[in-house]
Design a protein around this motif. Structure first.
Motif, PDB file in Angstrom:
ATOM      1  N   TYR A  40      11.231   8.522   1.402  1.00 13.05           N
ATOM      2  CA  TYR A  40      11.198   7.428   0.423  1.00 13.05           C
ATOM      3  C   TYR A  40      11.907   7.743  -0.889  1.00 13.05           C
ATOM      4  CZ  TYR A  40       7.781   5.569   3.691  1.00 13.05           C
ATOM      5  OH  TYR A  40       7.166   5.096   4.829  1.00 13.05           O
ATOM      6  N   LEU A  86       2.671   2.570  -2.079  1.00 14.15           N
ATOM      7  CA  LEU A  86       3.920   2.624  -2.839  1.00 14.15           C
ATOM      8  C   LEU A  86       3.683   3.059  -4.283  1.00 14.15           C
ATOM      9  CD1 LEU A  86       5.527  -0.473  -1.177  1.00 14.15           C
ATOM     10  CD2 LEU A  86       6.208   1.909  -0.881  1.00 14.15           C
ATOM     11  N   LEU A 114      12.282   0.563   1.517  1.00 15.65           N
ATOM     12  CA  LEU A 114      13.085   1.698   1.071  1.00 15.65           C
ATOM     13  C   LEU A 114      13.771   2.364   2.252  1.00 15.65           C
ATOM     14  CD1 LEU A 114      10.072   2.664  -0.995  1.00 15.65           C
ATOM     15  CD2 LEU A 114      12.280   2.702  -2.123  1.00 15.65           C
ATOM     16  N   SER A 115      13.002   2.601   3.297  1.00 14.54           N
ATOM     17  CA  SER A 115      13.531   3.313   4.459  1.00 14.54           C
ATOM     18  C   SER A 115      14.126   2.311   5.451  1.00 14.54           C
ATOM     19  CB  SER A 115      12.419   4.119   5.132  1.00 14.54           C
ATOM     20  OG  SER A 115      11.416   3.253   5.641  1.00 14.54           O
ATOM     21  N   ASN A 146       7.680  -5.754  -0.750  1.00  7.41           N
ATOM     22  CA  ASN A 146       7.638  -4.626   0.178  1.00  7.41           C
ATOM     23  C   ASN A 146       6.199  -4.524   0.665  1.00  7.41           C
ATOM     24  OD1 ASN A 146       7.573  -2.270   1.609  1.00  7.41           O
ATOM     25  ND2 ASN A 146       8.710  -1.054   0.112  1.00  7.41           N
ATOM     26  N   ARG A 194      13.248   4.476  12.526  1.00 10.76           N
ATOM     27  CA  ARG A 194      12.048   5.317  12.473  1.00 10.76           C
ATOM     28  C   ARG A 194      11.187   5.120  13.723  1.00 10.76           C
ATOM     29  NH1 ARG A 194       9.266   4.773   6.870  1.00 10.76           N
ATOM     30  NH2 ARG A 194       8.248   6.665   7.676  1.00 10.76           N
ATOM     31  N   ARG A 198       7.317   1.004  13.582  1.00 12.84           N
ATOM     32  CA  ARG A 198       7.889   0.470  12.338  1.00 12.84           C
ATOM     33  C   ARG A 198       9.051  -0.490  12.596  1.00 12.84           C
ATOM     34  NH1 ARG A 198       5.444   3.648   8.310  1.00 12.84           N
ATOM     35  NH2 ARG A 198       5.097   5.764   9.028  1.00 12.84           N
ATOM     36  N   ARG A 230       5.321  10.826  -2.514  1.00 12.24           N
ATOM     37  CA  ARG A 230       5.019  10.506  -1.118  1.00 12.24           C
ATOM     38  C   ARG A 230       6.249  10.713  -0.245  1.00 12.24           C
ATOM     39  NH1 ARG A 230       4.613   4.395   1.299  1.00 12.24           N
ATOM     40  NH2 ARG A 230       3.977   5.004   3.391  1.00 12.24           N
ATOM     41  N   GLY A 239       4.829  -2.608   2.721  1.00 13.07           N
ATOM     42  CA  GLY A 239       4.383  -1.306   3.216  1.00 13.07           C
ATOM     43  C   GLY A 239       3.991  -1.427   4.680  1.00 13.07           C
ATOM     44  N   ALA A 240       2.952  -0.701   5.068  1.00 11.23           N
ATOM     45  CA  ALA A 240       2.530  -0.720   6.474  1.00 11.23           C
ATOM     46  C   ALA A 240       2.012  -2.087   6.918  1.00 11.23           C
ATOM     47  CB  ALA A 240       1.470   0.349   6.718  1.00 11.23           C
ATOM     48  N   HIS A 290       3.884  -4.359   9.498  1.00 10.97           N
ATOM     49  CA  HIS A 290       3.896  -4.223  10.953  1.00 10.97           C
ATOM     50  C   HIS A 290       2.726  -4.911  11.649  1.00 10.97           C
ATOM     51  CE1 HIS A 290       6.991  -1.501   9.773  1.00 10.97           C
ATOM     52  NE2 HIS A 290       6.141  -0.730   9.116  1.00 10.97           N
ATOM     53  N   PRO A 333       0.790  -1.229   0.000  1.00 14.05           N
ATOM     54  CA  PRO A 333       0.000   0.000   0.000  1.00 14.05           C
ATOM     55  C   PRO A 333       0.823   1.281   0.000  1.00 14.05           C
ATOM     56  CG  PRO A 333      -0.145  -1.117   2.133  1.00 14.05           C
ATOM     57  CD  PRO A 333       0.529  -2.063   1.180  1.00 14.05           C
TER      58      PRO A 333
HETATM   59  C1  DQA Z   1       8.064   0.899   3.950  1.00 10.44           C
HETATM   60  C2  DQA Z   1       8.143   1.153   5.466  1.00 10.44           C
HETATM   61  C3  DQA Z   1       6.779   1.017   6.105  1.00 10.44           C
HETATM   62  O1  DQA Z   1       6.861   1.285   7.504  1.00 10.44           O
HETATM   63  C4  DQA Z   1       5.811   2.008   5.496  1.00 10.44           C
HETATM   64  O2  DQA Z   1       4.525   1.827   6.052  1.00 10.44           O
HETATM   65  C5  DQA Z   1       5.776   1.942   4.022  1.00 10.44           C
HETATM   66  C6  DQA Z   1       7.030   1.807   3.299  1.00 10.44           C
HETATM   67  C7  DQA Z   1       9.414   1.185   3.260  1.00 10.44           C
HETATM   68  O3  DQA Z   1       9.563   0.751   2.122  1.00 10.44           O
HETATM   69  O4  DQA Z   1      10.289   1.838   3.825  1.00 10.44           O
HETATM   70  O5  DQA Z   1       4.736   2.082   3.400  1.00 10.44           O
HETATM   71  O6  DQA Z   1       7.731  -0.450   3.738  1.00 10.44           O
END
Ligand code: DQA
Length: 152
Positions: free
Chosen positions: A23, A12, A102-103, A74, A108, A112, A18, A76-77, A80, A10
Motif C-alpha cells: 500500500y 486505511l 491503492l493496490s 475506497n 492479487r 480481491r 500497513r 477496503g475489504a 469484496h 477499514p
Molecule cells: C484496498 C484493496 C482491498 O482488497 C483491501 O482489503 C484494502 C485496500 C486497496 O486500496 O488496494 O483494504 O481497497
C-alpha cells in the motif's frame, strides 16, 4: 463551491505502516491533504472521512445526497462482500461514486479480484498507490458536471 466526499474504508487509517510493500508509505493524512490541495486547484471543496465500520460508511453515503457532487470511495475489504454498501451507492443514484484502490486488486489474491461495488460505481481506479485517489478525484470532478450537487 461544489464539494466531493472522499470515504476511506477499514484499515486505511493505518496507511504508511500497513503492508507498505502493498500500500505504500504515504499516510492517510498526507493523502487527504494532497486531495484537498488538488481539489482547490480543480475548484471543489474536498472533505475526507475514514471508518472501520460498514454502517458508518453507509450513513455517509446516504447523507451525501444533495450535499456533495460526487463521492470517491475506497471501500477496503468491504469491496469484496458488502452488498449493503453496494445498495447504499445504488440508493443515492445518480450521485456518482468513483471506486478507488491503492493496490491493483486484479493482480492479487483471488478473493480481491471481485468487487461487489463495481457494478454500481461510475468507474474504478486501482493500482496506482496514492495516485489512485488523485485520479479518482479528477474523474469525480469530471462527473459532477452531469450530476446533482453541482450548483456551483
Ligand atoms: C484496498 C484493496 C482491498 O482488497 C483491501 O482489503 C484494502 C485496500 C486497496 O486500496 O488496494 O483494504 O481497497
Amino acid at each position: 463551491m461544489a464539494a466531493v466526499l472522499v470515504i476511506h474504508g477499514p484499515n486505511l487509517n493505518l496507511l504508511g505502516q500497513r503492508e507498505p510493500a502493498v500500500y505504500g508509505t504515504t499516510t492517510l493524512p498526507q493523502i487527504d491533504a494532497g486531495l484537498r490541495q488538488l481539489g482547490s486547484g480543480l475548484g471543489v471543496t474536498v472533505e475526507c472521512m475514514q471508518s472501520n465500520h460498514e454502517g458508518d460508511i453507509i450513513d455517509a453515503i446516504q447523507a451525501a445526497r444533495g450535499r456533495y457532487g460526487a463521492i470517491v470511495l475506497n471501500p477496503g475489504a468491504f469491496t469484496h462482500y458488502s452488498l449493503a454498501i453496494r445498495d447504499a451507492i445504488a440508493s443515492v443514484a445518480p450521485l456518482p461514486v468513483v471506486e478507488v484502490h491503492l493496490s491493483n486488486t486484479h493482480r492479487r489474491e483471488e478473493f480481491r479480484r471481485h468487487s461487489v461495488v463495481a457494478g454500481v460505481a461510475a468507474g474504478t481506479i486501482a493500482g496506482f498507490g496514492a495516485e489512485s485517489y488523485s485520479l479518482g478525484l479528477r474523474a469525480a470532478v469530471g462527473l459532477m458536471t452531469t450530476s446533482i450537487g453541482n450548483e456551483g
